[in-house]
Scaffold this active site. Structure first.
Site, PDB file in Angstrom:
ATOM      1  N   TYR A   8      -5.535   8.356  -0.164  1.00 55.67           N
ATOM      2  CA  TYR A   8      -5.931   9.728   0.192  1.00 55.67           C
ATOM      3  C   TYR A   8      -6.967   9.678   0.328  1.00 55.67           C
ATOM      4  O   TYR A   8      -7.346  10.383   0.941  1.00 55.67           O
ATOM      5  CB  TYR A   8      -5.283  10.293  -1.569  1.00 55.67           C
ATOM      6  CG  TYR A   8      -4.070  10.805  -1.655  1.00 55.67           C
ATOM      7  CD1 TYR A   8      -2.633  11.788  -0.226  1.00 55.67           C
ATOM      8  CD2 TYR A   8      -2.995  10.777  -2.652  1.00 55.67           C
ATOM      9  CE1 TYR A   8      -1.464  12.154  -0.600  1.00 55.67           C
ATOM     10  CE2 TYR A   8      -1.903  10.918  -2.591  1.00 55.67           C
ATOM     11  CZ  TYR A   8      -1.027  11.595  -2.051  1.00 55.67           C
ATOM     12  OH  TYR A   8      -0.259  12.151  -1.777  1.00 55.67           O
ATOM     13  N   PHE A  47      -7.818   8.307   3.555  1.00 52.52           N
ATOM     14  CA  PHE A  47      -7.454   8.697   5.005  1.00 52.52           C
ATOM     15  C   PHE A  47      -8.268  10.078   4.783  1.00 52.52           C
ATOM     16  O   PHE A  47      -8.654  10.800   5.919  1.00 52.52           O
ATOM     17  CB  PHE A  47      -6.337   9.328   4.658  1.00 52.52           C
ATOM     18  CG  PHE A  47      -5.583   8.091   5.793  1.00 52.52           C
ATOM     19  CD1 PHE A  47      -5.776   6.751   6.393  1.00 52.52           C
ATOM     20  CD2 PHE A  47      -4.718   7.578   4.045  1.00 52.52           C
ATOM     21  CE1 PHE A  47      -4.084   5.965   6.909  1.00 52.52           C
ATOM     22  CE2 PHE A  47      -4.105   6.147   4.566  1.00 52.52           C
ATOM     23  CZ  PHE A  47      -3.493   5.971   5.627  1.00 52.52           C
ATOM     24  N   GLU A  85       6.405   7.291  11.042  1.00 53.58           N
ATOM     25  CA  GLU A  85       6.400   7.875   8.801  1.00 53.58           C
ATOM     26  C   GLU A  85       7.837   8.786   8.572  1.00 53.58           C
ATOM     27  O   GLU A  85       7.300   9.733   7.691  1.00 53.58           O
ATOM     28  CB  GLU A  85       4.983   8.359   8.471  1.00 53.58           C
ATOM     29  CG  GLU A  85       3.987   6.876   8.019  1.00 53.58           C
ATOM     30  CD  GLU A  85       3.025   6.529   7.615  1.00 53.58           C
ATOM     31  OE1 GLU A  85       2.421   7.950   6.939  1.00 53.58           O
ATOM     32  OE2 GLU A  85       2.097   6.125   8.168  1.00 53.58           O
ATOM     33  N   GLU A 139       0.511  16.473   8.680  1.00 53.58           N
ATOM     34  CA  GLU A 139      -0.133  15.950   8.364  1.00 53.58           C
ATOM     35  C   GLU A 139       0.554  13.943   8.471  1.00 53.58           C
ATOM     36  O   GLU A 139       0.482  13.353   7.598  1.00 53.58           O
ATOM     37  CB  GLU A 139      -1.336  15.304   8.330  1.00 53.58           C
ATOM     38  CG  GLU A 139      -2.142  15.757   7.336  1.00 53.58           C
ATOM     39  CD  GLU A 139      -3.026  15.175   6.164  1.00 53.58           C
ATOM     40  OE1 GLU A 139      -3.890  13.910   6.864  1.00 53.58           O
ATOM     41  OE2 GLU A 139      -3.623  15.012   5.584  1.00 53.58           O
TER      42      GLU A 139
END
Lengths: 718, 718
Positions: free
Chosen positions: A320, A323, A457, A448
């Site tokens: 996390y 990103f 994804e 996102e």
């Protein structure tokens, strides 16, 4: 010897010196030759003083190097390069070796071919004994089958080719093809690298206007450029020896990373005046240092990442955090949210409450973006109309990872004044919460969920899962996305996947395929790769799959695309590079499309769909890439293959890769399974985390690459 | 926080602080607990200022840590240790975590056991999310079967045990056995390490006089010693808080490498006066820094070396160079040669020529030693009798490696005035050269063919091969050698071999066994190992095989030994450490015998004969080690097994390891085989060469280890 300049933080280019060419004349004196062979330390010091960082010396000594073989049974002089004159670490560090000049296993004379064969082995064995890591070998013929057989079995070689095919006895092949044929004969071993020895006249394939041909060298392990001193010009107006413009430009084009070096030699000039040689070294170094093309990063690359599976795994804090550091991406999101909020509130009544869902909120960056967006609208309104916004915003953060929920709660307390409603749930299971009035239906949903190839994804499946709770008017950010592909050439990527293939076979490795026990082919997976040593084979990037949200009609997310590319002659297809563009809202987009890359964004490396083998095409050919996105109850996978018309007119169709998701399968559900496998996986994750620390460094490089590609592109177009 | 002292070249010990014990009382205030949970950065700064290098904090936050479980369905407070208060790198670097105190999967209360089970998983999952590498867990019972089951599946744990078995509810087992049982239940995972929490009263097993019991901790992954502040004494004559003598001595004994750390805590004292805590940290650091036992080297160890096979492989220059650096060894050889030459020339006539063969001359260190020996005799004679030596010395250097021959020729030219006759030949093939009068029969033969276990590089076979050319009076240096073995305990070495076992199964790895294709068991090989984390189980080292030269009677070199050792109670047998003693000439010896190690010599690491499994013996037991040296036409191998009488009175006999040389076989002939395998092997060699660069560093450590063992020995004896 002032070598290894790289140590001092700053970058100092590696420049080598080929000793034997310089001393060709004196070397005929037996005494002098034997003296030099025992003077390696002195030579290192002398040439180090001039500015060289390594030497290339004949492994068998000078007398043996210059020996002229005759068919009378005479043996060459024995190997003479005493090891004990220097410690083994220094041999490894400062000396590269060259094979004796007369060794030619592909000689048309059978006796010389045989003699060469035996002495090749002896010299290579001695290099191994010395601890010398690299042998330089000049290609003598456009076809060198026997040499290839020998090389396959040994050490590391730098194979030197001239930039003029006729020097290798052919006018029908270009130099790249001669090299490709040779390394193919050598089994495309990763132990081989290539050097180009620049000739005074350069073949047309080395013309900068011939970009499609020239860029193929980007896809090769080009580690060296060799320059003879005679190439340098010493003008009256320019006292420094400089290279002709064409040569300078070629070096600038070809030298793209700091591991590459320049090797100087002189076969004609005697250096009574050492300062001229010093100037040539200086000139070569300046050429490299002033080269904007050279990537800043010269460490080994992080390599291949398996696709993230945020649906079936829980991401951890490090991922996390990595990103979240992409400021550019969130600035775009914030602009998109602001625009959507503005549109939604155009006719809003006083006290309207807009419900905004952040789906897959992670640790909250999009929640923050939404809060920022509303604040911006607030201050604009205050500034322009001297009044306050009359509508309220109800923010709901939905996240399935229970660990990230703790992070969200912390932010809610510390940063968001407890204004955000935090829901731990899979976004596809919100209906009951809406039906029981725990949640209101959203006016805006933000997510996102995109991977390097856009939908990989499973963003389409996740967002479709939210459809039941939407209003007819709900806006979705992103609104749509499309992925793109383009064919690439790359020996390096092919070799890397071959290596992965071995480790994928390993029982310790966790299968990414449909079944845990299935045999997994590394070449049948899509990867996320910071690509290096590759080139695009065409100047176009073709769209593949598109998705639109909200998907009110409930259209299937299965896709099938057949994309055609016309490849130039003399190229070698390795696979297809993938990227995507997303429309967040109206005209606000993010793009990893090579020609439209969003500046300063670094969240995504390219995707890569490899082929199982390299395809060499001597003539221009139209290749069709067939790719399907398939879905079943538990997950989703890609299948792909290529088709083209062979020289015989027959249609060739390659086997379908990843058929039935056997090697790579993206699961739709989270699997909470603590077992040995998971413990092992967590160790792999730890290793991966170290890789991720490299990521920021790579991002820099990435931006560089993209910039370079854009520049190349612009130059080609203009 | 001034952490990571190791970075500055100098060594700074790692001292941790267990936060929760200190704040136990305040933590009951919900507000204060939640405030501290969000103040990790501040805590790091404060305790860093005091001198700590890391903190141990409850993974679930303080309130959850101190929660008292009740059987009324109440859930514990949720995990509260927000990740975003600090970046993930810092979590990894500065924070270790502890499980909530009430978690006890082995509780006799089924509801608490179940609750503990669930929340154990949740806390471990959160630690993984945070990126925290290590979890501290205190053992609560002498038997913790369910905890072991859980731990097996997760991350890395530091398991803390008190130095008082009764604290774990038993007076029948010692602490080491409780730990052994627990790690055995955990499958002896390498992810586990152990910490000892020192109690005010120490059990007798922690008494320094009880060396055989205490040294077992050397064989465990002991990574931490935990000290409560209440252990420190603050006298009036000594203002600095110091530990009692027994505790200081125990820490000195147990802390043997720089990776180990001390963890402080305080469950009773409140630190209004921070300076007292500062003094305690200082005191702990001084204790470590003043500890002569701590090895200088703290890097990861180079690990296992396969046996060198100088007969079937050609060594390379780096290997020769490494071995030549052992000055001590060659000084002893020089003394031996000098003594032999003196004896040989006692009645020598004028102009006698002594013929000296150096067999397996390599790059010439023994040739140099022979030249030096004669020169010493010369100058002694000159000094004492004012005359010159009347006899001559004819030196012959025999070497089969054609690359090393080039090195010998260089030395002959540059250093030995071409006085040495250099013969490229296997020493076992000299007869024809003697028969044809190219060589004279030697008066003295010198060789250095010994491996870590003496005969394992086939010295007996090589020297027997020279017998046909010897005179009846020929002296052989060495004259004889004997190897020794002793039983050892070591979890670490067992784990390392288990890891090797996996990689040995790899097809890329070249089999060291009889057949290239045979399945090779890593546990069935003898290794050369720089041993760490081990202890000797007895204080004796027993002789095994002896060899005498020249072997005029042509006795067989096959051997069989059955050696008995009586092991102490509560120990775990891992295998047998091997070493040797060589008599070079008369009283001049070299020895790697642990109690008679030749000072400053570093050519040999110990040999290791592992067993396939760990054998735990609760009671004293006599174990017989049965080892055979077997020979056939092509090579030689060891076979071994153990025998002992079980508690039921039955004789247990383990399977014979390396039967028929299947896993390890020393070949008698050189194999010149250039193939892919060789190319791969050369890459392995390159990797090994990097290891060898580590060797010099390891030698230091090695000397340290030996020194320490000698010291321990002396201390025990006195």
């Amino acid at each position: 010897m002032v070598m290894d300049g790289n140590k001092n933080g700053g970058f100092s280019p590696n420049i080598g010196w080929i000793v034997h060419r310089d001393v060709a004349n004196e070397a005929h004196t037996v005494h002098w030759a034997k003296f030099l062979d025992k003077s390696i330390v002195r030579l290192c010091k002398e040439y180090g003083g001039i500015g060289f960082t390594f030497l290339i010396y004949p492994i068998g000594g000078l007398r043996r190097f210059f020996w002229k073989p005759k068919n009378n049974g005479d043996a060459p002089p024995p190997i003479h390069l005493p090891d004990q004159q220097m410690s083994t670490e220094l041999w490894t560090k400062y000396i590269a070796c060259s094979l004796s000049d007369w060794i030619d296993p592909d000689s048309p004379e059978p006796w010389l071919a045989q003699l060469s064969n035996d002495h090749f082995c002896q010299e290579v064995e001695y290099a191994r004994y010395l601890g010398v890591q690299k042998m330089l070998i000049g290609l003598k013929h456009f076809s060198s089958r026997r040499l290839a057989e020998l090389i396959k079995q040994h050490l590391h070689f730098l194979v030197l080719l001239p930039t003029k095919a006729s020097d290798l006895g052919t006018v029908e092949m270009d130099v790249w093809t001669i090299w490709r044929d040779f390394r193919t004969l050598c089994g495309n071993s990763a132990r081989l690298s290539v050097g180009l020895s620049l000739t005074a006249d350069l073949d047309s394939e080395f013309d900068l206007h011939n970009d499609l041909a020239l860029r193929r060298w980007y896809a090769e392990p080009l580690s060296s450029i060799s320059l003879d001193y005679s190439l340098f010009i010493c003008g009256t107006d320019n006292p420094l020896p400089t290279l002709p413009k064409a040569h300078r430009e070629l070096i600038n084009y070809l030298m793209v990373n700091r591991r590459q070096n320049i090797v100087l030699s002189s076969s004609t000039v005697q250096f009574d005046d050492i300062s001229r040689l010093e100037q040539a070294v200086h000139s070569a170094k300046q050429l490299i240092l002033s080269n904007g093309n050279i990537c800043k990063n010269d460490g080994p690359m992080a390599g291949f990442f398996d696709l993230l599976q945020p649906l079936s795994d829980n991401l951890d804090s490090t991922v996390y955090q990595t990103f979240e550091q992409d400021v550019t991406k969130y600035v775009h999101y914030q602009r998109a949210i602001k625009a959507a909020l503005r549109d939604l509130t155009q006719q809003a009544h006083e006290d309207t409450e807009l419900v905004v869902f952040v789906l897959g909120a992670g640790r909250g960056p999009l929640v923050q973006a939404a809060i920022n967006a509303r604040q911006e609208l607030e201050s604009e309104k205050k500034h322009n109309e001297q009044s306050f916004l009359t509508w309220k915003m109800k923010l709901v953060a939905v996240e399935k990872n229970r660990n990230a929920i703790l992070s969200l709660k912390y932010c809610n307390e510390e940063r968001w004044s407890n204004s955000v409603q935090i829901v731990q749930s899979d976004m596809r299971s919100l209906s009951s919460l809406v039906d029981s009035d725990v949640l209101n239906r959203p006016d805006l949903i933000i997510s996102e969920l995109l991977g390097s190839f856009g939908d990989n994804e499973l963003s389409p499946e996740c967002l479709d899962g939210v459809s039941p709770i939407l209003k007819p008017s709900t806006i979705c950010i992103p609104q749509s996305y499309t992925n793109f592909i383009t064919p690439i050439q790359s020996l390096h990527l092919h070799q890397s996947i071959a290596t992965l293939n071995r480790s994928k076979g390993d029982e310790q490795c966790i299968s990414m395929g449909r079944s845990k026990n299935a045999l997994c082919h590394a070449s049948d997976c899509c990867y996320v790769v910071c690509m290096e040593q590759f080139c695009f084979l065409v100047d176009t990037v073709e769209p593949c799959f598109s998705f639109y949200h909200p998907n009110k009609e409930g259209n299937s997310n299965a896709r099938h695309a057949r994309v055609r590319f016309t490849l130039p002659p003399n190229c070698e297809l390795m696979g297809f590079s993938g990227n995507f563009e997303v429309c967040l809202y109206k005209d606000i987009n993010l793009s990893t499309h090579p020609m439209r890359y969003t500046k300063n964004m670094h969240s995504w490396f390219p995707a890569l769909f490899p082929l199982r083998q390299l395809y060499y095409f001597p003539d221009a050919v139209t290749v069709l890439f067939d790719i399907q996105r398939k879905i079943d109850a538990d997950g989703c996978w890609y299948e792909w293959n290529i088709e083209y018309e062979g020289s015989d007119g027959q249609l060739f169709r390659s086997e379908v890769q990843n058929a039935d998701g056997e090697s790579q399968y993206m699961k739709l559900r989270y699997e909470m399974a603590y077992s040995f496998a998971v413990a092992d996986a967590s160790e792999q994750l730890t290793a991966q985390r170290r890789d991720e620390e490299q990521m920021r460094r790579i991002y820099d490089k990435m931006s560089d690459c993209v910039l370079r590609l854009l520049l190349t592109q612009t130059e080609t177009e203009s």
